[in-house]
Design an enzyme around this catalytic site. Structure first.
Site, mmCIF file in Angstrom:
data_model
loop_
_atom_site.group_PDB
_atom_site.id
_atom_site.type_symbol
_atom_site.label_atom_id
_atom_site.label_comp_id
_atom_site.label_asym_id
_atom_site.label_seq_id
_atom_site.Cartn_x
_atom_site.Cartn_y
_atom_site.Cartn_z
ATOM 1 C CG HIS A 93 34.391 40.307 44.976
ATOM 2 N ND1 HIS A 93 35.653 40.125 45.479
ATOM 3 C CD2 HIS A 93 34.070 41.609 45.185
ATOM 4 C CE1 HIS A 93 36.073 41.266 45.985
ATOM 5 N NE2 HIS A 93 35.141 42.187 45.817
ATOM 6 C CG ASP B 279 29.318 47.722 44.253
ATOM 7 O OD1 ASP B 279 29.186 48.387 45.288
ATOM 8 O OD2 ASP B 279 30.393 47.583 43.667
HETATM 9 N N1 CMC Z 1 28.412 38.078 34.680
HETATM 10 C C1 CMC Z 1 28.575 37.002 33.883
HETATM 11 N N2 CMC Z 1 29.660 36.200 33.907
HETATM 12 C C2 CMC Z 1 30.622 36.525 34.778
HETATM 13 C C3 CMC Z 1 30.522 37.622 35.641
HETATM 14 C C4 CMC Z 1 29.360 38.420 35.572
HETATM 15 N N3 CMC Z 1 29.199 39.482 36.383
HETATM 16 N N4 CMC Z 1 31.631 37.704 36.398
HETATM 17 C C5 CMC Z 1 32.412 36.681 36.024
HETATM 18 N N5 CMC Z 1 31.796 35.951 35.049
HETATM 19 C C6 CMC Z 1 32.282 34.712 34.425
HETATM 20 C C7 CMC Z 1 33.439 34.982 33.468
HETATM 21 O O1 CMC Z 1 32.969 35.216 32.164
HETATM 22 C C8 CMC Z 1 34.211 33.694 33.586
HETATM 23 O O2 CMC Z 1 33.520 32.692 32.851
HETATM 24 P P1 CMC Z 1 34.343 31.523 32.094
HETATM 25 O O3 CMC Z 1 35.040 30.768 33.177
HETATM 26 O O4 CMC Z 1 33.291 30.749 31.385
HETATM 27 O O5 CMC Z 1 35.303 32.228 31.165
HETATM 28 C C9 CMC Z 1 34.077 33.319 35.064
HETATM 29 O O6 CMC Z 1 32.821 33.914 35.486
HETATM 30 C C10 CMC Z 1 35.212 33.836 35.947
HETATM 31 O O7 CMC Z 1 35.278 35.245 35.819
HETATM 32 P P2 CMC Z 1 36.595 36.139 35.854
HETATM 33 O O8 CMC Z 1 36.449 37.215 34.827
HETATM 34 O O9 CMC Z 1 37.800 35.256 35.838
HETATM 35 O O10 CMC Z 1 36.472 36.771 37.299
HETATM 36 P P3 CMC Z 1 37.377 37.955 37.838
HETATM 37 O O11 CMC Z 1 37.736 37.557 39.238
HETATM 38 O O12 CMC Z 1 38.466 38.318 36.929
HETATM 39 O O13 CMC Z 1 36.321 39.178 37.831
HETATM 40 C C11 CMC Z 1 34.778 40.811 38.490
HETATM 41 C C12 CMC Z 1 35.695 39.686 38.941
HETATM 42 C C13 CMC Z 1 34.157 41.482 39.741
HETATM 43 C C14 CMC Z 1 35.578 41.883 37.733
HETATM 44 C C15 CMC Z 1 33.664 40.233 37.588
HETATM 45 O O14 CMC Z 1 32.949 39.234 38.279
HETATM 46 C C16 CMC Z 1 32.719 41.307 37.068
HETATM 47 O O15 CMC Z 1 33.032 41.964 36.080
HETATM 48 N N6 CMC Z 1 31.511 41.478 37.730
HETATM 49 C C17 CMC Z 1 30.590 42.512 37.338
HETATM 50 C C18 CMC Z 1 31.074 43.853 37.844
HETATM 51 C C19 CMC Z 1 30.869 44.015 39.331
HETATM 52 O O16 CMC Z 1 29.803 43.750 39.850
HETATM 53 N N7 CMC Z 1 31.939 44.499 40.012
HETATM 54 C C20 CMC Z 1 31.880 44.846 41.430
HETATM 55 C C21 CMC Z 1 32.783 44.061 42.285
HETATM 56 S S1 CMC Z 1 32.379 44.286 44.026
HETATM 57 C C22 CMC Z 1 32.800 45.916 44.352
HETATM 58 C C23 CMC Z 1 34.245 46.148 44.448
HETATM 59 O O17 CMC Z 1 34.874 45.518 45.305
HETATM 60 O O18 CMC Z 1 34.755 46.977 43.671
#
Ligand code: CMC
Length: 435
Positions: free
Chosen positions: A312, A370
């Site tokens: 998240h 989710d």
């Molecule tokens: N699976 C694998 N690796 C992940 C994931 C994941 N679901 N989420 C983040 N990472 C890794 C990412 O690759 C990065 O690794 P590194 O530091 O080695 O490059 C690190 O964790 C930090 O991630 P980020 O992309 O900087 O995190 P963000 O804050 O930009 O993204 C997110 C948040 C929710 C978009 C992402 O975690 C994601 O895509 N999760 C899966 C989709 C999901 O479940 N979304 C629902 C969110 S809750 C409902 C809502 O509020 O809408």
């Protein structure tokens, strides 16, 4: 807002330094008010993805991502989920206070009075293919509601804003259920106003004119909890979209349709559907036995596989909604005798692996709401492509509360971000014959 603290920004390119007020909220990080930055220095700030930008002032929802805390109007989500139902939560989000019994009865009465949609609306559905994604149908039909209420679309009139809010909260379950019935080729079910908000929705989804549906109270309460937990979430992508659309003076139905479109994406509300699709894929490839291989792909920098339902942007400790949803998830699986179902066993095994694996632990990637809400909905028999529609139904009150707050703010201006331009500098057009 008054500022005792000031921030000074200095530049190494000779631009004179400039001073800006720093405001304190009742909770959360202070904010530097840079609205006069461009006027004073000729420079913009650069923050794609809004990683450090407060886009508005709000009194509705507060999140502390490090503590894993979520408050609606100051009330912890855990207490609301335990003691209130969804319509009380709606009243709270819209009005700022929880209702007393008389206020609740009045509010429930107003919502139930508006649950039917205009009969013309049924014709809109017939224009869609039966296999259309229900979110596509919902974006269209909610936007189309604007065409039915010309008499109450003056956004500067508080009564018009209120009636639009009530109409949206009341009609969303009807429209979502109609989207499902249309895809299943079954007749639409009219709402029944003697049922609870969630009970009525379940009946419109699963009842038919030849066999009525009586909701199982455990499932009715589980759905109500899903709705409470998804009701608002501060300035997320879809809410910010609603505010941005609304800042131009667009009507509330159009703004909520824009929010629904944004929610659809798999990084936002589409995650619950994406999570079930992922579980299904792993299941087809061999289930729990293949989990190790799948996790290895998720961790591989060269693959773009993500663990859907994990991580998240704001919660970096745990998602408090996930904790509550996990509880509900186990209640529902127990009630329906599904603990031994292979798909749900796989989900629980995945949760265990991810909570123990160094990759996820070090990146603070916990299951989000989710992950569990998808499992609960699947167990309840809701088709996977309807999950995000139910999220949209729940979030409608948050969107409309945030929209109302914005429109009532005397300082509200049209949202108009600027950019760092890195394209071509001025050049002359060569006539087509010479190109
Ligand atoms: N699976 C694998 N690796 C992940 C994931 C994941 N679901 N989420 C983040 N990472 C890794 C990412 O690759 C990065 O690794 P590194 O530091 O080695 O490059 C690190 O964790 C930090 O991630 P980020 O992309 O900087 O995190 P963000 O804050 O930009 O993204 C997110 C948040 C929710 C978009 C992402 O975690 C994601 O895509 N999760 C899966 C989709 C999901 O479940 N979304 C629902 C969110 S809750 C409902 C809502 O509020 O809408």
């Amino acid at each position: 807002m008054s500022a005792q603290v000031k921030a000074t920004i200095s530049f190494s390119d000779g631009t004179p330094s400039a001073e800006f007020p720093v405001y304190k909220g009742t909770m959360g990080p202070d904010v530097v008010d840079i609205r006069k930055l461009y006027g004073q220095t000729g420079k913009f700030t650069f923050d794609p993805g809004f990683l450090s930008t407060a886009s508005c002032e709000s009194r509705i929802t507060y999140i502390d991502g490090d503590k894993g805390e979520l408050l609606y109007r100051g009330y912890p989500i855990e207490q609301l989920a335990e003691n209130c139902d969804y319509l009380e939560t709606c009243y709270l989000l819209l009005n700022g206070e929880l209702p007393n019994p008389a206020q609740k009865a009045d509010f429930v009465g107003r919502v139930t009075n508006h649950t039917m949609v205009h009969e013309q609306m049924t014709r809109f559905f017939q224009g869609f293919r039966r296999d259309a994604h229900p979110m596509a149908v919902l974006v269209g039909c909610v936007g189309a509601l604007s065409a039915f209420y010309h008499d109450s679309l003056d956004i500067n009139n508080p009564e018009h804003r209120f009636i639009s809010a009530i109409r949206l909260i009341a009609k969303m379950p009807t429209l979502v259920a109609m989207a499902y019935k249309y895809s299943a080729g079954q007749p639409f079910m009219y709402p029944r106003n003697d049922l609870s908000y969630s009970g009525n929705f379940l009946r419109m989804m699963f009842g038919t004119p030849c066999a009525d549906y009586v909701a199982n109270p455990v499932l009715e309460r589980a759905l109500d909890r899903i709705l409470i937990l998804h009701a608002d979430h501060e300035q997320n992508a879809s809410t910010s979209t609603v505010r941005l659309a609304g800042s131009s003076g667009a009507n509330p139905f159009a703004c909520i349709a824009a929010g629904i479109a944004t929610l659809w994406g798999p990084a936002h509300g589409g995650a619950n559907e994406a999570c079930l699709v992922m579980l299904d894929d792993i299941q087809k490839q061999g289930g729990v036995a293949k989990l190790g291989e799948f996790i290895a792909k998720v961790k591989d920098k060269n693959s773009d596989v993500k663990l859907m339902g994990f991580g998240h942007r704001v919660y970096k400790n745990y998602d408090p909604r996930a904790k509550l949803m996990r509880e509900t998830c186990h209640e529902v699986l127990a009630e329906l005798g599904l603990h031994d179902d292979p798909l749900f066993k796989l989900a629980m095994a995945l949760e265990k692996v991810a909570l123990e694996d160094e990759y996820f632990v070090s990146r603070k990637l916990y299951p989000n709401v989710d992950f569990y809400s998808g499992i609960v909905q699947k167990a309840m028999g809701i088709p996977v492509d309807m999950f995000t529609c139910i999220f949209a139904l729940a979030r409608t009150v948050g969107w409309i509360a945030q929209w109302t707050e914005m429109i009532s703010d005397a300082d509200q201006k049209i949202g108009r971000p600027r950019q760092l331009f890195n394209g071509a500098t001025p050049r002359n057009v060569t006539p087509i014959a010479k190109r």
